[in-house]
Structure formats: C-alpha cells, structure tokens
Motif scaffolding. Structure first.
Motif, PDB file in Angstrom:
ATOM      1  N   ARG A  98     -32.928  -1.739  12.230  1.00 51.23           N
ATOM      2  CA  ARG A  98     -33.656  -1.509  12.924  1.00 51.23           C
ATOM      3  C   ARG A  98     -33.571  -2.773  13.805  1.00 51.23           C
ATOM      4  N   SER A 152     -45.052   6.298  21.407  1.00 51.70           N
ATOM      5  CA  SER A 152     -44.877   7.093  20.707  1.00 51.70           C
ATOM      6  C   SER A 152     -45.576   7.711  19.317  1.00 51.70           C
ATOM      7  N   PRO A 166     -40.649  10.644  19.232  1.00 52.85           N
ATOM      8  CA  PRO A 166     -39.443   9.829  18.186  1.00 52.85           C
ATOM      9  C   PRO A 166     -39.661   8.094  19.299  1.00 52.85           C
ATOM     10  N   LYS A 167     -40.028   7.468  18.495  1.00 59.67           N
ATOM     11  CA  LYS A 167     -39.367   6.026  19.683  1.00 59.67           C
ATOM     12  C   LYS A 167     -37.813   5.878  19.996  1.00 59.67           C
ATOM     13  N   MET A 168     -36.579   6.260  18.915  1.00 56.38           N
ATOM     14  CA  MET A 168     -35.756   6.111  19.355  1.00 56.38           C
ATOM     15  C   MET A 168     -35.290   7.185  20.666  1.00 56.38           C
ATOM     16  N   ASP A 169     -36.457   8.388  20.813  1.00 55.81           N
ATOM     17  CA  ASP A 169     -36.162   9.637  21.883  1.00 55.81           C
ATOM     18  C   ASP A 169     -37.409   8.577  23.174  1.00 55.81           C
ATOM     19  N   GLU A 176     -39.929   5.644   7.041  1.00 56.41           N
ATOM     20  CA  GLU A 176     -40.253   6.267   7.752  1.00 56.41           C
ATOM     21  C   GLU A 176     -41.051   7.527   7.543  1.00 56.41           C
ATOM     22  N   ASN A 219     -37.609   8.304  13.226  1.00 55.31           N
ATOM     23  CA  ASN A 219     -37.080   8.537  13.668  1.00 55.31           C
ATOM     24  C   ASN A 219     -35.239   8.688  12.961  1.00 55.31           C
TER      25      ASN A 219
END
Length: 432
Positions: free
Chosen positions: A269, A290, A296-299, A358, A368
């Motif tokens: 990460r 988020s 999801p933080k990735m989005d 996660e 994520n």
C-alpha cells in the motif's frame, strides 16, 4: 526522444561516458556538462528526463546540484554516479538523489538502470503525479516517532534491537532505508534481505543522519488526525506483511520467498502513503468519504487522482532502484494474473494477504483488494484459502486490531480542525 544530462568535472570521465553510450544515440538525446551550474544553465532551455551527476565536483558538489535540480525541475529523475567518497558525502545525496551508482560503472549497468527508469515512467501515464512523486525525498514521519528515535540515539549506544524496532515500526523510515540498501547508496545492494536486517545494513550513524540531521522527511504533527491516519496505516501495513509471511511459511516456501512476501506485504500500500504525502488533506477527505459512503478508497483515488495506487507505489520504488521483483509484486498485487505465474510465489501471498487483512476489518477498510479466486485455482492453492483466512484473523487478533478500530473510527470521523500545517489545503467535501 528521451533526454539525459551527464555532469562530471573530469574530461576523461565525460569522454568515457560518450564512448560507452554511443550505441544509445538513436534512443537517447545526451548532453554532457563539466559542472552543476553549466548543467543548470542547459536546463533553462531543455529539461532532461534524467540527470546523472558526479558527487565530488569543485564549487557545487553533486548533492547540492541535484537538490537544485529537484527544486527547479522536480520531474527530472536524479542519479549520483561517483567513485571514492566518504560516507558523509554520500548521505548528503540521500535526499535529492533517487539512486546511487558507483564508479567505475559499466555501460551495461548504466543502460539497464536508465532503461528501467524509463520503463517505470511509461507505466505511470500521469505526468503530474510522476512529477509529484519524483519531488519526494521521503514519506512523512510522525513527530512522535522522531522523538523516539532521538531518545534511542541519546543513549550511550543504541542497541541493535532498539534500532530494528524503531525502523521497522515506521513506514517512512523503513522505506527510505530500503531505498538506501536497494540502490547501493551505502555500497551494498538488496537481493533477498530479511526485513529486520535492513536497519543493521544501514547502520545507526546513517539512520541518525537521514532521520534527524538531513531534514529529508516531512513531519506529521503530533496529536493531529494525520497522525491518527499514519498510525493506522502503519498497523495495516505491518499486519499485511506478517500475514503474507505466514502464508508463505504455511506453503513451506524457502526463506527468500518468505522475505519477499513480507517485504511485498509491507509495501503493497505504499502508493497510499505517496498519494497522502502529495496532498494530505485531500487524502484524509477521501478516506473519510470511503468510510461514510462505503466506497472503496481505490475507486475514489482513481476518481480524484486519475491513477491507481499500485502504479504510484511501483513508480516510487522503481525510481528508488528497488529490485524489479519487489516492484512487480507491489504493482501486480491487485491483479496477480498480470504476472502470468503458474505456481505459488511471493505475489500470491501478498495478493491474498491484502484482501484477507481488509476482510478482517470491513467496518473501516471497505475492501479494496478483490480476491482473484480463479487465479488461486490456476496456481493450485484455492483449497488453502480458509487456512490463510485463519492466519489473517490470528495476526489481527495478536495485534489487538479490533479494539483499536472503534477508537480510530471515532477520532478519524470527528470534525476536522480548521487549522492544518502550512501548505495543506482543506476542502469541506470532495464532490462525487
């Protein structure tokens, strides 16, 4: 065509570089300068992709020159190429330089190093993010960690155990030490080193220098919401590293594979830390958004930065000269199938560990990393998944993660104070 500046005050060295790299003239536009000021004048008209500088030069030395390049041309990748020089001089370059190459340097080594940098640049298409990453000398360190480090060095002699713990428990310091070992700043290069041996490879004097004397690292204010986030990120990274290591051990992997799995899990990460370092206030808002909306933080990262965290992390590690296998693990952890592997590997362990950690804290870590079950089937370990899930739960229990989740959420989701450190802007809400 890629543009490279070479800077060295010795004419014979410059002539040698010209001869050595003549075969690359069709791929690289190369310029040669006998001093830092002359090269800076040249950059006023043409900004190079990479600059390779000698360390020991009269007037402006290599570290001073590269620091000026970082300030004026932050997107330029900065390499030190030098022969015999004392340790203190080398550490002066630990901030502004991305990599260190020792003289004499073979044409093959130089070509491979430069070629690899261009390769990681091509993998991160966003030029603005590349520039922001290249500008970084190190990731932010919480003020309280620096105080702990100062306390350790205030003792007559810092014990190996104390040194290992303080480096291993601070993501920014660990990653910087990994850079120094990995790219040869201190005369050694990483292959498959045990993560806890990295501090010893660097040595107490070098750690004191980079952490307390050179002002390489931005600091995270004590008691701030940023410190809360940094502390939680540290724990998540540590949990992922330990889970990946135990998964590899469960598969009876050799020690080298276990070490790579642990390092890969710890660094998986790092792109999050980089994005947060680029704009801390924005990333705090992304994290809060988020949690609040279960996105999801990735989005959200893709929406607001336009890049994927794994590509950002791999870019920084590639700039720092970290071995290609470790860079690939970080880059491919969300999508292990890209590696075209057909057997268990460190990437397998890291991919699974990211998801399973996660999964163990879903109320805070809106997952994520999706688990690629078909990939696990292809490498013949699908049946091991429940056992690996038990390993992840065990790690999280040992780290007493659950009690900390509620405390973290309460503090992290409380109103953000109006005052933040100078240069950090804050939007009340990020628009979706």
């Amino acid at each position: 065509m890629r543009r490279i500046f070479f800077v060295d005050d010795e004419p014979r060295v410059v002539d040698g570089l010209r001869r050595m790299l003549r075969a690359m003239r069709d791929e690289w536009e190369m310029s040669f300068f006998d001093s830092g000021p002359a090269a800076l004048d040249g950059m006023a008209d043409l900004s190079p992709d990479i600059v390779v500088s000698d360390m020991r030069m009269p007037g402006m030395n290599g570290a001073e020159f590269l620091d000026e390049v970082r300030r004026r041309h932050p997107g330029t990748v900065r390499l030190i190429l030098s022969g015999q020089c004392d340790r203190a001089a080398v550490l002066d370059a630990a901030g502004p330089a991305h990599q260190f190459l020792s003289k004499p340097c073979s044409a093959e080594t130089l070509r491979n190093t430069i070629g690899r940098i261009f390769e990681v640049q091509d993998q991160l298409a966003n030029a603005e993010i590349r520039t922001a990453v290249s500008r970084l000398q190190g990731l932010p360190i919480p003020e309280n960690h620096l105080r702990k480090l100062a306390d350790v060095f205030a003792r007559p002699q810092a014990s190996d155990a104390a040194l290992i713990k303080i480096v291993h428990d601070d993501f920014a310091l660990f990653s910087k030490c990994l850079q120094l070992v990995g790219c040869g700043f201190l005369g050694t290069q990483l292959d498959a080193i045990h993560p806890r041996e990295i501090a010893l490879a660097i040595g107490a004097d070098a750690i004191r220098s980079i952490a307390l004397e050179k002002c390489i690292f931005p600091t995270v204010p004590a008691g701030s919401i940023l410190e809360t986030a940094a502390g939680f990120f540290q724990r998540i990274s540590g949990a992922t590293a330990e889970t990946a290591r135990r998964i590899a051990a469960e598969e009876n992997a050799e020690e080298r594979i276990q070490h790579l799995a642990e390092l890969g899990g710890y660094l998986a990460r790092i792109g999050v830390a980089v994005l947060a370092a680029i704009d801390p206030a924005k990333y705090i808002q992304i994290w809060r958004l988020s949690i609040r909306q279960r996105i999801p933080k990735m989005d959200l990262e893709m929406r607001f930065y336009g890049v994927h965290r794994s590509d950002v992390g791999a870019y920084l590690l590639g700039l720092w000269g970290i071995p290609s296998q470790l860079v690939a693990i970080v880059r491919d952890a969300p999508w292990p199938r890209r590696a075209a592997e057909h057997a268990f590997s460190p990437l397998t362990a890291v991919h699974a560990a990211c998801h399973l950690v996660e999964e163990s804290a879903p109320e805070l870590l809106c997952p994520n990393h999706s688990l690629d079950v078909s990939y696990l089937e292809d490498v013949g370990v699908r049946s091991k998944l429940e056992r690996w899930r038990e390993i992840a739960r065990s790690v999280m229990e040992e780290l007493e993660f659950a009690p900390g989740v509620r405390r973290f959420t309460e503090k992290f989701m409380s109103p953000i104070p109006a005052e933040l450190p100078a240069g950090w802007s804050l939007q009340e809400e990020l628009p979706l």
